[in-house]
Write an enzyme that holds these catalytic residues in place. Sequence first.
Site: not given
Ligand SMILES: NC(=O)c1ccc[n+]([C@@H]2O[C@H](COP(=O)([O-])OP(=O)(O)OC[C@H]3O[C@@H](n4cnc5c(N)ncnc54)[C@H](OP(=O)(O)O)[C@@H]3O)[C@@H](O)[C@H]2O)c1
Length: 279
Positions: A177, A192, A188, A223, A122, A48-50
């Site tokens: 991550s 990972k 967290y 994000t 993801n 949905t985002r990010g």
């Molecule tokens: N951003 C970073 O710096 C970073 C760095 C390393 C790794 N990551 C990893 O990348 C992935 C995406 O992160 P992001 O930064 O894009 O985060 P984000 O912007 O917070 O987006 C998170 C996404 O996960 C979904 N989500 C959360 N909880 C959920 C649940 N219980 N069931 C189904 N969907 C769920 C959310 O959808 P809804 O809220 O609409 O349900 C949203 O689409 C994660 O695994 C995160 O750990 C991120």
Amino acid sequence: MGKIKAMIKRAARYIIKGVPNVTMNVNVAEIKYGGILEGKKVLITGGTRGLGFAIAKRCLEEKAKVTITGRTMEALEKAKAQLGNPKELYLIAHDIRDYDRDEEVIQTARRYMGGVDILLNNAGVSVHDINYATCTQEMWDRQMDTNLKGVYFLTQAFMKYYNEVGKKAGKIIMMVSERGLYGDDVPYGLAKRALISYTEGLAVKLIGKGVRVNAIAPGVTATDMTGWDPNGDLYRPYCRGKRVLLPQEIAEVAIFLMSDASNSISGQVIACNETNHLK
Ligand SMILES: NC(=O)c1ccc[n+]([C@@H]2O[C@H](COP(=O)([O-])OP(=O)(O)OC[C@H]3O[C@@H](n4cnc5c(N)ncnc54)[C@H](OP(=O)(O)O)[C@@H]3O)[C@@H](O)[C@H]2O)c1
């Protein structure tokens, strides 16, 4: 001349050692963007985002069929509208912690797209600013249940479907991550780290079935999770690369791992993290 010599050498080896002469053919895809995922059916959790949203967008541009999940239909429909309501984008409302629905999610995605070739795990959550002393059981459960248990059982359901329909090729990608690359004291990072272990272990188990399993380990990316604005200043002085990453940058890595261009790769973790993990 060299070719003939090599053939004679191979033949001699087969005669002496009795190694069977097996012929295998391989399709090598050159990277030609604009349709590199044509015909692929991709399921992305948390689209949905990010990062998930950015990857879904690129998958569609590369002509894949895409299903995204998220907890509410409202957020999913908003995401679809932001992408211009593409015909080949399908939506499934699913909380990744609702493990009992995993098989239904896979079957629904299969019905929408005519199959599922690629699973991108993801969806994830992060509880910031805690440590080993302040983490509560509720924080532990929320992160472990989403980031680890959710991935584990959805992947299990994907493989059940894969085996049942007798698929010959597939890909599983874990969004881990950089926190999984270091020692950590919060759920967290621990989740990972476990997912990296799972990536490596599963890759060995599944390579013989034609499934490639890889992981992407981003550093801080702009994000909602980190609060950085992708359209704002990305300068981050206290990391080696001096900036945060953009979701689009991670999306390019995901597209490569989804495409046939990466068919020789399995069990790998691609660190996209401004080299903070390097000593
Ligand atoms: N951003 C970073 O710096 C970073 C760095 C390393 C790794 N990551 C990893 O990348 C992935 C995406 O992160 P992001 O930064 O894009 O985060 P984000 O912007 O917070 O987006 C998170 C996404 O996960 C979904 N989500 C959360 N909880 C959920 C649940 N219980 N069931 C189904 N969907 C769920 C959310 O959808 P809804 O809220 O609409 O349900 C949203 O689409 C994660 O695994 C995160 O750990 C991120």
